[in-house]
Design a protein around this motif. Structure first.
Motif, PDB file in Angstrom:
ATOM      1  N   MET A 119      32.881  47.091  36.796  1.00  0.00           N
ATOM      2  CA  MET A 119      34.275  47.278  37.666  1.00  0.00           C
ATOM      3  C   MET A 119      35.279  47.384  36.620  1.00  0.00           C
ATOM      4  O   MET A 119      36.596  47.319  37.345  1.00  0.00           O
ATOM      5  N   HIS A 154      47.491  49.430  45.032  1.00  0.00           N
ATOM      6  CA  HIS A 154      46.264  49.577  44.149  1.00  0.00           C
ATOM      7  C   HIS A 154      46.114  50.825  43.557  1.00  0.00           C
ATOM      8  O   HIS A 154      45.532  51.226  42.424  1.00  0.00           O
ATOM      9  N   ARG A 155      45.868  51.746  44.661  1.00  0.00           N
ATOM     10  CA  ARG A 155      45.692  52.990  44.397  1.00  0.00           C
ATOM     11  C   ARG A 155      46.806  53.899  43.097  1.00  0.00           C
ATOM     12  O   ARG A 155      46.314  54.496  42.310  1.00  0.00           O
ATOM     13  N   SER A 182      41.060  46.984  36.020  1.00  0.00           N
ATOM     14  CA  SER A 182      40.064  46.031  36.401  1.00  0.00           C
ATOM     15  C   SER A 182      40.142  46.202  38.177  1.00  0.00           C
ATOM     16  O   SER A 182      41.088  45.849  38.553  1.00  0.00           O
ATOM     17  N   ARG A 183      38.954  46.527  38.642  1.00  0.00           N
ATOM     18  CA  ARG A 183      39.080  46.995  40.205  1.00  0.00           C
ATOM     19  C   ARG A 183      39.152  45.573  40.969  1.00  0.00           C
ATOM     20  O   ARG A 183      38.743  44.706  40.478  1.00  0.00           O
ATOM     21  N   ASN A 186      37.092  42.152  40.795  1.00  0.00           N
ATOM     22  CA  ASN A 186      36.262  41.939  39.538  1.00  0.00           C
ATOM     23  C   ASN A 186      37.006  40.711  38.847  1.00  0.00           C
ATOM     24  O   ASN A 186      36.491  40.119  37.822  1.00  0.00           O
ATOM     25  N   GLN A 217      45.892  52.301  39.744  1.00  0.00           N
ATOM     26  CA  GLN A 217      44.819  52.923  39.431  1.00  0.00           C
ATOM     27  C   GLN A 217      44.901  54.369  38.725  1.00  0.00           C
ATOM     28  O   GLN A 217      44.720  54.494  37.754  1.00  0.00           O
TER      29      GLN A 217
END
Ligand code: MIC
Ligand code: SF4
Length: 643
Positions: A434, A78-79, A93-94, A97, A82
């Motif tokens: 988010m 995820h990092r 979209s975190r 969300n 991002q």
């Protein structure tokens, strides 16, 4: 001659080719989406293309699949997503969300635009008149880099809706009806276009349920007109300016037509283990159940959840049932919390999960052994729930919620004959806090890569002579869940192909990964509709890593076939389907001068040396696909083109 909606959308985006069904065309891509399970590899591929900023109007990365963080892997990925998004101009979209398709419909989708998504349920966007197509991650990467999307010009099927649904009969029952009429492979090479006076009786979330599950027909996509109902939805989302009306011309032509009288429908269920195995809920009523799951990108909208809350209000979930609810987005979740509907769910005993794919992709909530699970989801393939012998029935939220209370499969009309009326809100709760915009200056962002990220395999240019073995023989309707299973245990390795390979095809044959390593790869023999289901490119990349050179099958599902070509694995069809029976596991299969034959359009014959028979193969590739295959996959091909 007038145009239908599908043709209008294609025509306005056509880059090359002519709109003749069965021929290759390419279209301009306005928007893209990715999710985290396919996104990591898609962004690695995008990075390898050396493009600084995405060239689309809007590209969004969602975190919604790999949300169970039982180790560092998912959080690291995820990092990575991002930071790579911030650097290259992609909205992020975190986690928390919501599910990509639900959020995209709410916040980004625009009638008249094209959307390419690395998830098979991207056609959800067809609910507001988008041409929204599910593809492999590499096709999304190419589109982000400004490349056109190549596809076979589909036929267009008109589904003519008349009348109005009866109380407690739902949009889910419409698409289940279409599935019963067309089957899981009936939509291959087709766009399903909804028309008729029944359309205006359906809200945008109802339309989106139908277009979402059009993926289960094998269709290229599904689409609804963009009308006053669409405008009301976009206005309630605070973006009326994104509306463009889209209708078929009066004299539009279609290749096929199906008529459905909405008033004649009744609650339906897709029975184990296929979305087209349809029975009426009435016929199944009384069957004891163990689990009910409500949510997924098919049925997790505000109106779906409000109906469920209304059914649960003041009741208690039956003692034999575990009820799980996952709202589709933070917007939906927030509104349920604000208006008290969430309290009704909690009070009834629902196990409320974060807004994400959740049980649909086995991020927890696998049913008990032999358990019967009613789900509002879109797929019920054997074993997909995480429990090998569970039986999954796909139903509407109404049927699911009512059954959760009675503890058995229940026709919701028998409990609430008058139906439930839920109004579409005039204004949704809008808070995009988010969703992160990308950095203005790419140079400011450093991409963070965790130790789970391993290089993805790239094929070699096509060799001239093959001496391979039949590495695996499978039957009809093999899904990508068979080829590369999902679930909380395996999904964290989506960016680690060597690790993933340990699970490849193990649902069909435990020994497959070991044998593939020992034999140095080979050829897979498949039946009808090979590779149906998801868009996951891993179902091609992992076999590539294990040395698979070709799949010879009776027919292929669209997205998987494209993913095979993109990775340089050749999807051959049998010239004579009966030849399927003339190959056994381990047979030595020889193809001579394959490169010359394919590139020169000459007949290709596979010699089964073990049985001393010749098996003619069908080569039906477009010119460009042949070049991709010869180059050893899309990445090699793109590099060659850019030289
Ligand atoms: C699915 O529903 O099978 C998935 C998980 O959303 C897949 C994508 C993936 O495997 O990551 C899909 O439908 O494309
Ligand atoms: Fe997620 Fe399930 Fe929808 Fe796939 S089908 S995107 S796993 S909710």
């Amino acid at each position: 001659m007038g145009y239908n909606i599908a043709q209008k959308l294609i025509k306005s985006h056509l880059v090359s080719g002519q709109m003749i069904p069965g021929t290759e065309i390419s279209i301009k891509v306005d928007q893209t989406l990715t999710q985290d399970a396919t996104g990591t590899v898609a962004y690695l591929q995008f990075e390898s293309m050396g493009v600084d900023r995405v060239k689309t109007e809007r590209s969004v990365a969602y975190i919604d699949h790999n949300t169970l963080q039982s180790g560092f892997e998912n959080a690291d990925d995820h990092r990575y997503i991002q930071t790579v998004c911030s650097k290259h101009g992609i909205y992020f979209s975190r986690p928390g969300n919501g599910i990509c398709h639900q959020v995209h419909l709410e916040r980004f989708g625009k009638p008249g635009k094209t959307l390419l998504g690395s998830d098979s349920h991207t056609p959800t966007g067809g609910g507001i008149g988008m041409l929204a197509i599910g593809v492999g991650g590499l096709d999304v990467a190419v589109a982000m880099g400004g490349g056109a999307y190549y596809l076979t010009m589909p036929k267009v099927v008109k589904v003519n809706l008349t009348g109005k649904l009866s109380p407690m009969v739902a949009a889910k029952d419409i698409i289940l009806k279409v599935l019963s009429l067309m089957s899981v492979k009936g939509g291959v090479g087709k766009i399903i276009e909804y028309a008729g006076e029944g359309v205006k009786t359906l809200s945008v979330p109802e339309r989106a349920t139908i277009t979402n599950m059009g993926a289960e027909l094998g269709a290229t996509t599904s689409v609804f007109p963009a009308d006053e109902v669409t405008l009301a939805f976009l206005t309630a989302q605070g973006r009326p300016e994104d509306f463009t009306p889209i209708f078929a011309d009066e004299d539009a032509q279609y290749d096929e037509q199906i008529d459905i009288d909405l008033a004649s429908l009744q609650p339906l269920a897709a029975c184990p283990h296929s979305p087209d195995n349809i029975k009426t809920v009435q016929d199944l009523s009384g069957m004891k159940i163990d689990q009910v799951c409500i949510g997924s990108c098919t049925n997790s909208s505000y109106t779906d959840m409000m109906k469920v809350a209304a059914i649960l209000k003041g009741k208690t979930v039956a003692p034999n049932v575990s009820l799980v609810i996952a709202p589709g987005s933070k917007q939906v979740f927030n509104m349920l919390a604000q208006n008290g509907a969430l309290a009704d769910m909690i009070c009834a005993g629902a196990r409320v999960m974060e807004c994400a794919c959740g049980p649909c992709i086995v991020m927890g909530q696998a049913p008990n052994s032999g358990g019967i699970s009613l789900r509002t989801f879109n797929r019920n393939f054997e074993g997909r729930s995480g429990t090998a012998d569970a039986q999954v029935f796909l139903v509407s939220p109404e049927t699911a919620a009512v059954s959760a209370i009675t503890g058995e499969m229940t026709d919701p009309r028998t409990v609430i004959p008058e139906g439930i009326s839920v109004q579409m809100p005039e204004r949704f709760f809008i808070n995009d806090n988010m969703i992160l915009a990308p950095a203005e200056n790419s140079a400011d962002v450093e991409v963070v890569r965790g130790p789970n990220i391993k290089p993805f395999p790239v094929n070699k240019p096509l060799e001239e002579n093959w001496d391979e073995r039949a590495l695996l023989k499978v039957g009809d309707n093999i899904t990508t869940d068979h080829i590369m299973p999902a679930g909380a245990k395996i999904l964290p390795y989506r960016s680690n192909i060597p690790k993933m390979s340990e699970f490849c095809f193990t649902r069909c044959d435990e020994e497959f990964p070991k044998r593939a390593q020992e034999w140095g790869g080979g050829i897979i023999i498949g039946g009808q509709n090979y590779g149906q289901g998801s868009s996951r490119e891993h179902a091609a990349l992992v076999p590539l890593y294990l040395g698979v050179k070709a799949v010879v099958a009776k027919s292929f599902a669209r997205i998987h076939m494209a993913n095979l070509i993109n990775s340089g694995i050749i999807p051959f069809l049998f010239e004579n389907e009966a030849d399927y029976d003339r190959i056994d596991l381990g047979d030595e299969l020889v193809i001579e001068n394959i490169r010359t034959k394919i590139t020169q359009g000459l007949p290709v014959v596979m010699h089964n040396k073990t049985k001393n028979i010749d098996i003619p193969l069908k080569v039906t590739f477009f010119e460009r696909q042949i070049e991709i295959i010869a180059a050893g996959g899309m990445l090699n091909y793109t590099k060659q083109q850019n030289k």
